[in-house]
Design a protein around this motif. Structure first.
Motif, PDB file in Angstrom:
ATOM      1  N   THR A 579      11.619  20.269  18.363  1.00  0.00           N
ATOM      2  CA  THR A 579      11.399  19.360  19.156  1.00  0.00           C
ATOM      3  C   THR A 579      12.734  18.128  19.295  1.00  0.00           C
ATOM      4  O   THR A 579      13.882  18.543  18.415  1.00  0.00           O
ATOM      5  CB  THR A 579      10.787  17.752  19.003  1.00  0.00           C
ATOM      6  OG1 THR A 579      11.153  17.096  17.476  1.00  0.00           O
ATOM      7  CG2 THR A 579       9.234  17.979  18.942  1.00  0.00           C
ATOM      8  N   GLY A 580      13.318  17.332  20.526  1.00  0.00           N
ATOM      9  CA  GLY A 580      14.806  17.565  20.421  1.00  0.00           C
ATOM     10  C   GLY A 580      15.234  17.272  21.386  1.00  0.00           C
ATOM     11  O   GLY A 580      14.483  18.011  22.719  1.00  0.00           O
ATOM     12  N   GLU A 581      16.767  17.915  21.359  1.00  0.00           N
ATOM     13  CA  GLU A 581      17.046  18.530  22.588  1.00  0.00           C
ATOM     14  C   GLU A 581      16.534  19.848  23.263  1.00  0.00           C
ATOM     15  O   GLU A 581      16.668  20.262  24.706  1.00  0.00           O
ATOM     16  CB  GLU A 581      18.432  18.948  22.816  1.00  0.00           C
ATOM     17  CG  GLU A 581      19.121  17.865  22.259  1.00  0.00           C
ATOM     18  CD  GLU A 581      20.705  18.009  23.296  1.00  0.00           C
ATOM     19  OE1 GLU A 581      20.887  19.871  23.030  1.00  0.00           O
ATOM     20  OE2 GLU A 581      21.312  17.617  23.277  1.00  0.00           O
ATOM     21  N   THR A 582      15.797  20.441  22.944  1.00  0.00           N
ATOM     22  CA  THR A 582      14.693  21.836  22.976  1.00  0.00           C
ATOM     23  C   THR A 582      13.630  21.181  23.123  1.00  0.00           C
ATOM     24  O   THR A 582      13.357  20.775  21.319  1.00  0.00           O
ATOM     25  CB  THR A 582      15.389  22.975  22.052  1.00  0.00           C
ATOM     26  OG1 THR A 582      16.614  22.983  22.672  1.00  0.00           O
ATOM     27  CG2 THR A 582      14.531  24.882  22.983  1.00  0.00           C
ATOM     28  N   ASN A 583      12.602  21.554  23.261  1.00  0.00           N
ATOM     29  CA  ASN A 583      11.365  21.569  22.515  1.00  0.00           C
ATOM     30  C   ASN A 583      10.927  23.574  22.771  1.00  0.00           C
ATOM     31  O   ASN A 583      10.581  23.851  24.080  1.00  0.00           O
ATOM     32  CB  ASN A 583       9.658  21.150  23.806  1.00  0.00           C
ATOM     33  CG  ASN A 583      10.103  19.854  23.813  1.00  0.00           C
ATOM     34  OD1 ASN A 583      10.509  19.216  22.836  1.00  0.00           O
ATOM     35  ND2 ASN A 583      10.116  19.496  25.787  1.00  0.00           N
ATOM     36  N   ALA A 584      10.389  23.903  21.375  1.00  0.00           N
ATOM     37  CA  ALA A 584      10.200  25.372  21.108  1.00  0.00           C
ATOM     38  C   ALA A 584       9.180  25.247  20.378  1.00  0.00           C
ATOM     39  O   ALA A 584       8.793  24.370  19.250  1.00  0.00           O
ATOM     40  CB  ALA A 584      11.393  25.976  21.090  1.00  0.00           C
ATOM     41  N   ILE A 614      10.397  27.904  24.644  1.00  0.00           N
ATOM     42  CA  ILE A 614      11.778  27.722  24.234  1.00  0.00           C
ATOM     43  C   ILE A 614      11.421  27.086  25.759  1.00  0.00           C
ATOM     44  O   ILE A 614      12.105  27.596  26.910  1.00  0.00           O
ATOM     45  CB  ILE A 614      12.881  28.594  24.107  1.00  0.00           C
ATOM     46  CG1 ILE A 614      12.584  29.378  22.701  1.00  0.00           C
ATOM     47  CG2 ILE A 614      13.699  27.117  24.292  1.00  0.00           C
ATOM     48  CD1 ILE A 614      13.611  30.643  23.378  1.00  0.00           C
ATOM     49  N   ASP A 615      11.620  25.839  25.580  1.00  0.00           N
ATOM     50  CA  ASP A 615      11.420  24.811  27.189  1.00  0.00           C
ATOM     51  C   ASP A 615      10.154  25.729  28.129  1.00  0.00           C
ATOM     52  O   ASP A 615      10.954  25.278  29.184  1.00  0.00           O
ATOM     53  CB  ASP A 615      12.743  23.798  27.542  1.00  0.00           C
ATOM     54  CG  ASP A 615      13.646  23.764  27.019  1.00  0.00           C
ATOM     55  OD1 ASP A 615      12.304  22.530  26.183  1.00  0.00           O
ATOM     56  OD2 ASP A 615      14.080  23.776  26.448  1.00  0.00           O
ATOM     57  N   GLY A 616       8.889  26.097  27.926  1.00  0.00           N
ATOM     58  CA  GLY A 616       8.158  26.853  28.648  1.00  0.00           C
ATOM     59  C   GLY A 616       8.182  28.261  29.027  1.00  0.00           C
ATOM     60  O   GLY A 616       7.870  28.519  29.680  1.00  0.00           O
TER      61      GLY A 616
HETATM   62  C1  NAG Z   1      10.516  17.739  25.379  1.00  0.00           C
HETATM   63  O1  NAG Z   1       9.024  16.986  25.273  1.00  0.00           O
HETATM   64  C2  NAG Z   1       9.251  15.760  24.908  1.00  0.00           C
HETATM   65  C3  NAG Z   1       7.642  15.186  24.788  1.00  0.00           C
HETATM   66  O2  NAG Z   1       6.226  16.269  25.777  1.00  0.00           O
HETATM   67  C4  NAG Z   1      10.123  15.373  26.723  1.00  0.00           C
HETATM   68  O3  NAG Z   1       9.060  14.152  27.043  1.00  0.00           O
HETATM   69  C5  NAG Z   1      10.773  15.837  27.523  1.00  0.00           C
HETATM   70  O4  NAG Z   1      11.262  15.837  27.802  1.00  0.00           O
HETATM   71  C6  NAG Z   1      10.517  17.149  26.488  1.00  0.00           C
HETATM   72  N1  NAG Z   1      12.289  18.549  26.377  1.00  0.00           N
HETATM   73  C7  NAG Z   1      12.315  18.708  27.226  1.00  0.00           C
HETATM   74  C8  NAG Z   1      14.306  19.015  26.717  1.00  0.00           C
HETATM   75  O5  NAG Z   1      11.914  19.357  27.744  1.00  0.00           O
END
Ligand code: NAG
Ligand code: NAG
Ligand code: NAG
Ligand code: NAG
Ligand code: NAG
Length: 626
Positions: A579-584, A614-616
């Motif tokens: 989590t953080g700058e990237t959701n992975a 990574i981010d979808g």
């Molecule tokens: C990551 O997930 C969070 C919670 O769903 C969201 O608020 C955030 O915008 C997402 N970050 C990215 C870089 O997609």
């Protein structure tokens, strides 16, 4: 020195980042690159007729899998490259024997001009009389800066007083001397096994790799040494004029080369460690040795450069994909690499950034072997500036022109796979590289991937390319002064000694690895019964972050077994969330990902899946045998 390093690793690292951030310029804008193909002798699938080659200077084979071919360095004039080719096809009667036969070294014109006989290439080793010496290895051909000698495989090809390109450089004037590494205390015997020799730009030293068996698995060490001509040897084989490797240093030391430092129950990753896995060459000005090193991020194989004197390490690449062949420009400002970046091949295991390289204690072999499929490489040439991958900059693809369609034969046809080594011209305006076309069993038959026919006359599977950086101004650089024989951070090699204690890994146990910014990882290392190598590593991440921007939670374990010295089996379970700058996420199927890899065959075979999202964006592993 070591304990000071580890105690202050955190502070040193923070300072280092601040210091380099100030100095690191913005990434360069893409520049114009013109790619052309270099000429090669005609291909003969049967006899080399006068129709194919009216000048009678031979024909080459098709070069399937790239076997028997390799493009090498430029000559010092910048207008020729040296190359390894394999001649084929019987000559027409009444000349039943040809000197243009089998494995040979040729020079190829890069400026479109011709040799005096009308050919755009000249064979240097063809027809050299047996008494002048014969080569049996031809890889990584590299010209000396005198224009008169070549390093070829484990030999020096020497034209005496004559330029290799001149008409005076005849087969009779050419000598081929073997290179010998003495490995016995009394100087007897045939010498040690040396491979992948690379000439240092001072032209008096070279580097090489040599295999060893360590903890029941194949391992290799890299060496640095001085080349010394021995016109009349009195010991060892051959008892004929040869080049001896003297002042040999193993590029390894117990003190400076451990990726992890153990401090009680703490594990500290040592980014300054000089982890030379495989030597790849030297920097342009010769101050550094380049190598594939222990990963900085999990499953992300990179190339590094270490200063031969100070041992200061530079990470040359950071993209998650696999990189291996590398050449630093003559002025040290640019790097060209052969990399799988852009193909997506390794992203399923390495795409999540910032995972500390803990399972890599056992996973490195599998992480580096999945890059190939049989003989197929997935490399393409990339140009990166001195400061490396950063932010959204991941270099510039050199062969970007064309339709990109598989089988088109275009410059960017993905079926044409980059091979080792790309090479800079001495003036820094050109890069020579070569490729081979995917062939069965990497495609066709039972393989789900179709094969594409070669569009070249004779069905040639290899092509040698020339990239010109058309906006660049040619540079004239001073000669590189000879460097010291001594590599202070290495281990002087004593003939007869073995690799010794070898690479030491953290002993079995339970450790804590602290995130540099937050959180921690609990690491469990389990020993391999009956051997000293680690068998299994398990890591649990709790709010772990090194950069304060990417946070890891979750679990990963990896178990290695080696049913034979070259076969490696992986049992891998992963469920990591970032989590953080990237959701992975990096996740295996519930019953795990199981892969076996023969390190010399590189066939990808797995049951279960490992997937990184990574981010979808979803990164899947390659299908089996593709
Ligand atoms: C990551 O997930 C969070 C919670 O769903 C969201 O608020 C955030 O915008 C997402 N970050 C990215 C870089 O997609
Ligand atoms: C090539 O060399 C091999 C072995 O040296 C020899 O047997 C063969 O006749 C040669 N072929 C030609 C076409 O000269
Ligand atoms: C290098 O090797 C030469 C010849 O074996 C030897 O005389 C010399 O002392 C060595 N130099 C170093 C620095 O070890
Ligand atoms: C390695 O470290 C040991 C113990 O700290 C020290 O005695 C030795 O001199 C060091 N060796 C080198 C080559 O730095
Ligand atoms: C790895 O994790 C899996 C899934 O949690 C577990 O079944 C297995 O026992 C673990 N293996 C090791 C060696 O820790």
């Amino acid at each position: 020195m070591l304990s000071v390093k580890s105690m202050t690793a955190f502070a040193v690292c923070a300072l280092y980042i601040r210091a380099t951030t100030a100095a690191v310029p913005d990434p360069p804008a893409p520049e114009p690159i013109e790619v052309t193909e270099l000429p090669l002798p005609p291909v003969a699938t049967d006899s080399c007729t006068s129709e194919l080659n009216p000048r009678g200077t031979g024909c080459i084979g098709q070069g399937m899998y790239g076997d028997g071919f390799q493009s090498g360095s430029f000559l010092p004039d910048g207008n020729h490259i040296v190359a390894y080719v394999t001649f084929a096809g019987a000559p027409e009667a009444p000349d039943p024997v040809s000197i243009y036969n089998g494995s040979q070294i040729i020079l190829i014109k890069t400026d479109g001009t011709l040799f005096a006989n009308g050919d755009s290439w000249k064979c240097v080793t063809c027809g050299v009389p047996a008494e002048n010496g014969q080569a049996t290895t031809f890889d990584y051909p590299h010209a000396f800066d005198d224009g008169k000698r070549l390093l070829v495989g484990t030999y020096i090809v020497d034209c005496g007083d004559f330029d290799l390109t001149s008409v005076e450089c005849t087969p009779e004037a050419t000598h081929i001397y073997p290179i010998r590494w003495n490995v016995t205390p009394d100087g007897s015997g045939a010498g040690g096994s040396i491979r992948e020799l690379r000439l240092h730009p001072d032209n008096v030293h070279l580097g090489f790799n040599s295999f060893d068996i360590e903890n029941g698995a194949i391992s290799q060490y890299a060496y640095f040494s001085r080349l010394q001509f021995n016109p009349a040897p009195t010991t060892g084989e051959p008892l004929a004029p040869r080049y001896d490797l003297v002042n040999v240093t193993r590029l390894f030391s117990q003190n400076d080369t451990r990726p992890f430092i153990v401090n009680g129950d703490r594990l500290v990753f040592n980014e300054e460690a000089i982890t030379v896995g495989e030597l790849r060459g030297f920097s342009g000005r010769g101050g550094e040795v380049t190598y594939i090193g222990y990963s900085t991020e999990s499953c992300n194989i990179d190339v590094y450069a270490a200063d031969l004197t100070t041992g200061a390490v530079r990470r040359l690449t950071a993209h998650p994909e696999y990189v291996d062949p590398v050449d630093i420009s003559p002025d040290d400002q640019w790097t060209v690499v052969m990399d799988t970046r852009g193909t997506g091949r390794q992203m399923f295991m390495a795409g999540m950034r910032g995972i500390p390289p803990v399972i890599d204690l056992v996973a490195a072999t599998v992480a580096s072997s999945t890059r190939n499929n049989y003989q197929r490489r997935f490399f393409e040439p990339w140009l990166i500036d001195r400061y490396g991958d950063r932010g959204t900059y991941f270099g510039q693809k050199i062969n970007d022109a064309g339709s990109g369609v598989a089988g088109s034969g275009d410059i960017n046809d993905p079926e044409w796979n980059g091979r080792a080594d790309p090479r800079w011209s001495p003036d820094g305006t050109k890069i020579a590289y070569w490729q081979d076309l995917t062939a069965s069993p990497s495609c066709g038959g039972a393989n789900p991937l179709p094969c594409h026919n070669s569009k070249y006359p004779g069905g040639r599977y290899v092509r040698f390319m020339l990239a010109t950086l058309t906006n660049r101004v040619p540079k004239v650089l001073p000669k590189v002064d000879p460097v010291s024989d001594v590599v202070p951070w290495g281990t002087p090699y004593v003939p007869g000694s073995t690799a010794g204690v070898g690479r030491t890994l953290p002993p079995p146990g339970t450790y804590t690895l602290e995130g540099k910014a937050s959180g921690y990882a609990s690491v469990v290392i389990v020993d391999n019964t009956g051997s000293s190598s680690i068998k299994s590593v398990a890591v649990q991440y709790t709010d772990y972050s090194d950069d304060g921007l990417h946070v890891l939670n979750g679990y990963e374990n990896y178990t290695r077994s080696n049913p034979s010295t070259t076969l490696e089996v992986a049992d891998w379970f992963s469920d990591i969330t970032q989590t953080g700058e990237t959701n992975a996420t990096k996740k295996t199927t519930p019953d795990g990902f199981h892969a076996s890899v023969d390190v010399f065959q590189n066939v990808f075979e797995a049951t279960g899946t490992l997937t990184t999202v990574i981010d979808g964006e979803i990164w899947l592993q390659p299908a089996n045998r593709t």
